[in-house]
Enzyme design. Sequence first.
Site, PDB file in Angstrom:
ATOM      1  N   SER A   1      42.547  27.665  50.573  1.00 25.32           N
ATOM      2  CA  SER A   1      43.406  28.845  50.669  1.00 25.32           C
ATOM      3  C   SER A   1      43.252  29.675  49.410  1.00 25.32           C
ATOM      4  CB  SER A   1      44.851  28.411  50.905  1.00 25.32           C
ATOM      5  OG  SER A   1      45.676  29.526  51.085  1.00 25.32           O
TER       6      SER A   1
ATOM      7  N   HIS B   1      42.079  30.678  54.314  1.00 25.02           N
ATOM      8  CA  HIS B   1      43.139  31.629  54.663  1.00 25.02           C
ATOM      9  C   HIS B   1      42.747  33.020  54.195  1.00 25.02           C
ATOM     10  CE1 HIS B   1      46.176  28.065  54.452  1.00 25.02           C
ATOM     11  NE2 HIS B   1      45.561  28.131  55.625  1.00 25.02           N
TER      12      HIS B   1
ATOM     13  N   ASP C   1      49.767  23.951  54.065  1.00 18.19           N
ATOM     14  CA  ASP C   1      48.862  23.800  55.205  1.00 18.19           C
ATOM     15  C   ASP C   1      47.803  22.746  54.869  1.00 18.19           C
ATOM     16  OD1 ASP C   1      47.765  24.285  57.692  1.00 18.19           O
ATOM     17  OD2 ASP C   1      46.577  26.001  57.034  1.00 18.19           O
TER      18      ASP C   1
END
Lengths: 182, 279
Positions: A5, A32, A125
């Site tokens: 991310s 992401h 996540d």
Amino acid sequence: MIGASAGGPAALQTIMAGLHADIHVAVILVVHVRADTEDLMSPLLDRSSKWPVTTARERTRIEPGHAYVAPPGYHLLIERDRRFSLSVDKRISFSRPSIDVLFESAADAYGANLVGVLLTGANADGAAGMKRIREAGGTALIQDPADAAVPIMPQAALDMAGADLCAPLPELVAALNRMCRT
Amino acid sequence: MTGEGAEDIEAIEVDLFVEALRRRYGYDFRQYNRASLTRRIRNLVTTFGTGTIGQLTDTLLHDAARLPEVISGLSVPVSEFFRDPASFACLRRDVFPALVSYPQVNIWQAGCARGEEVYSLAILLTEAGLYERTRIYATDISPDSLSRAAAGIFPARDLRDSAERYRNAGGTHSLSDYYHSRYEFSKIDTQLMRNITFAEHNLVTDGVFCEAHLILCRNVLIYFTNPLQNRAIGMFADSLVRTGFLCLGARENLEFSPERQRFQIVNAATQLYRLKPIY
């Protein structure tokens, strides 16, 4: 199976540049990014590695020797016949694509033949996904939070799932090359 | 018990759940892609608090009142207004000029969910001067979604966050011209709702719904296996007027569908197709 991310693009470049091209596996990446961005990651990684890197297309078979990136704005999943599918179901941990969604479906499809790698990031996540990978007999590699640009995501996964190896990036690359060769 | 064993149990439970839904209520999810379907069923287990998929199946079999909730959970991805602005811009540029030649235009949006994209389309049709002559049939498998869509009430934030996409789609006014906000909710202007008909339709079991000049089915077929995707594409081809248009989601892949041959591609990036004329 690699998830990253915040700070992820640089870390992914490091990993992809360090992976030997002759190992007989497929690499699947989630990073992401904003949903409305173009496919920027796959050309970037394609240039900086020995691997052909493309954006994953639904229904296509996953081929060894290739690396695939989840398309922006979609969850990427793996079916049991080892083809990609996509979904626009709601965001998980504010993210679509979500690392959890990919990792959990990959754990169902690959079981023990799966290595999950979780890198730098600013939310949780990937933690639930890592847990499922380990429950299905797969291997979990997590970037040492002290080595990560943003430590929150690897730390969350360590807390929830634990890891088979928690180390800085260069060691993760070496471990991947070693594990995937045998 | 090994992790692998636990997964096998879940796969069996998913099969039994799908079979129960089909035999008890006639909803057939056998040809849905398993990875996403399994996720949605797991979410239902959490919402219903049943602990296992097996117990969810038990609830489903014996409590018909819970069916709409189950169908809603299995079918609704909430969309966004003007999702994929490039696709809407493409409709405006490549499709609307062809629609002008018809005195009456029928549009079918298959899988309209809660209506965000139907209203987005209605806005662009209004701005193109086409709305008056258009009838939009918006269908979905879920009665819950349809009643929400027909009510036209959305979180105010959803609309505020869509202003940029509206402009990128080629919108020429201000998005706020098309809704009224009160507290944290916004209601779509009734002018936009006049020519929209919401109706239940199941792409798995139902047939041709109407004769359409344009069919939109965006990010629905991605949940279908190849045979079901092919069935839907064939049904769309049968529903379209000569050289009618089909607009899919930007990431859909038709390369495994034989029915694809009935279409020519208009714009690959936005997955816009046009029915080939039959000679």
